[in-house]
Write a protein that holds these residues in place. Structure first.
Motif, PDB file in Angstrom:
ATOM      1  N   HIS A  41       3.111 -28.609  -7.073  1.00 51.24           N
ATOM      2  CA  HIS A  41       4.214 -27.803  -7.594  1.00 51.24           C
ATOM      3  C   HIS A  41       3.784 -27.204  -8.934  1.00 51.24           C
ATOM      4  N   VAL A  42       3.672 -25.875  -8.983  1.00 52.28           N
ATOM      5  CA  VAL A  42       3.355 -25.153 -10.215  1.00 52.28           C
ATOM      6  C   VAL A  42       4.686 -24.824 -10.889  1.00 52.28           C
ATOM      7  N   PHE A  92       3.731 -25.008  -4.192  1.00 51.98           N
ATOM      8  CA  PHE A  92       4.931 -24.233  -4.484  1.00 51.98           C
ATOM      9  C   PHE A  92       4.730 -23.526  -5.809  1.00 51.98           C
ATOM     10  N   GLY A  93       4.885 -22.221  -5.833  1.00 50.51           N
ATOM     11  CA  GLY A  93       4.718 -21.424  -7.050  1.00 50.51           C
ATOM     12  C   GLY A  93       6.053 -21.156  -7.708  1.00 50.51           C
ATOM     13  N   GLY A  94       6.356 -21.935  -8.753  1.00 51.47           N
ATOM     14  CA  GLY A  94       7.612 -21.777  -9.470  1.00 51.47           C
ATOM     15  C   GLY A  94       7.388 -21.593 -10.959  1.00 51.47           C
ATOM     16  N   LYS A 145       7.441 -14.249  -7.064  1.00 51.60           N
ATOM     17  CA  LYS A 145       8.703 -14.814  -6.592  1.00 51.60           C
ATOM     18  C   LYS A 145       8.476 -16.312  -6.448  1.00 51.60           C
ATOM     19  N   PRO A 146       9.532 -17.116  -6.410  1.00 49.83           N
ATOM     20  CA  PRO A 146       9.337 -18.514  -6.040  1.00 49.83           C
ATOM     21  C   PRO A 146       8.785 -18.511  -4.615  1.00 49.83           C
ATOM     22  N   GLN A 147       7.689 -19.253  -4.393  1.00 44.16           N
ATOM     23  CA  GLN A 147       7.064 -19.145  -3.075  1.00 44.16           C
ATOM     24  C   GLN A 147       6.296 -20.393  -2.689  1.00 44.16           C
ATOM     25  N   TRP A 196      15.577 -19.716  -6.762  1.00 48.93           N
ATOM     26  CA  TRP A 196      14.610 -20.811  -6.917  1.00 48.93           C
ATOM     27  C   TRP A 196      13.593 -20.530  -8.011  1.00 48.93           C
ATOM     28  N   SER A 197      13.758 -19.419  -8.728  1.00 46.47           N
ATOM     29  CA  SER A 197      12.853 -19.058  -9.817  1.00 46.47           C
ATOM     30  C   SER A 197      12.825 -20.163 -10.869  1.00 46.47           C
TER      31      SER A 197
END
Length: 149
Positions: free
Chosen positions: A12-13, A103-105, A73-75, A140-141
């Protein structure tokens, strides 16, 4: 036969309150045995969310490096083939291969004194890296580790 629900690990980033990005190892663990619908046999499912999404596949050429940036985007990102890395502002570099999930957050990151913001990523080795990307609603940003329980 009764089995314990599985767990699925992912990276999780995320961005802290000072705007610095990090990576944390997390687990999806809310699996329930049930059918996805229709006549599908029961299976372990962890239904995270429902909403607006976009799905795209990317192929990063060998030697590709994406300079410092936030996830657009959150992805959710799943490595299909090849290898790639993600490096966050705290200096942590994680390499991932086929089947690994991230997960790119990191939305909301702030540029540091070295000009870094968000993360950088690139291919590892001498082959291309194929990724499946599922972009989520902006709600989800900036999601932090533990948001998907």
């Amino acid at each position: 036969m009764t089995a314990d629900p599985p767990k699925l690990a992912y990276w999780h980033v995320w961005t802290d309150d000072e705007g610095v990005t990090h990576q944390a190892r997390c687990e999806l663990s809310d699996f329930v045995m049930r059918s996805m619908g229709g006549k599908a046999a029961p299976q372990w499912n962890d239904h995270l969310l429902t909403g607006e999404t976009s799905v795209l596949f990317c192929v990063l050429p060998a030697g590709w490096i994406g300079d410092w940036h936030e996830n657009p985007k959150p992805q959710w990102i799943v490595v299909v083939s090849g290898r790639w890395f993600v490096e966050t502002m705290d200096g942590m570099r994680v390499e991932m291969g086929p089947g690994e999930v991230s997960f790119g957050g990191d939305q909301g990151a702030k540029t540091d004194a070295q000009g870094r913001v968000g993360h950088r990523s690139g291919t590892v080795g001498d082959e291309a890296c194929a990724l499946m990307v599922v972009q989520l609603d902006d709600a989800w940003s900036g999601a932090r580790p533990g948001a998907f329980k």
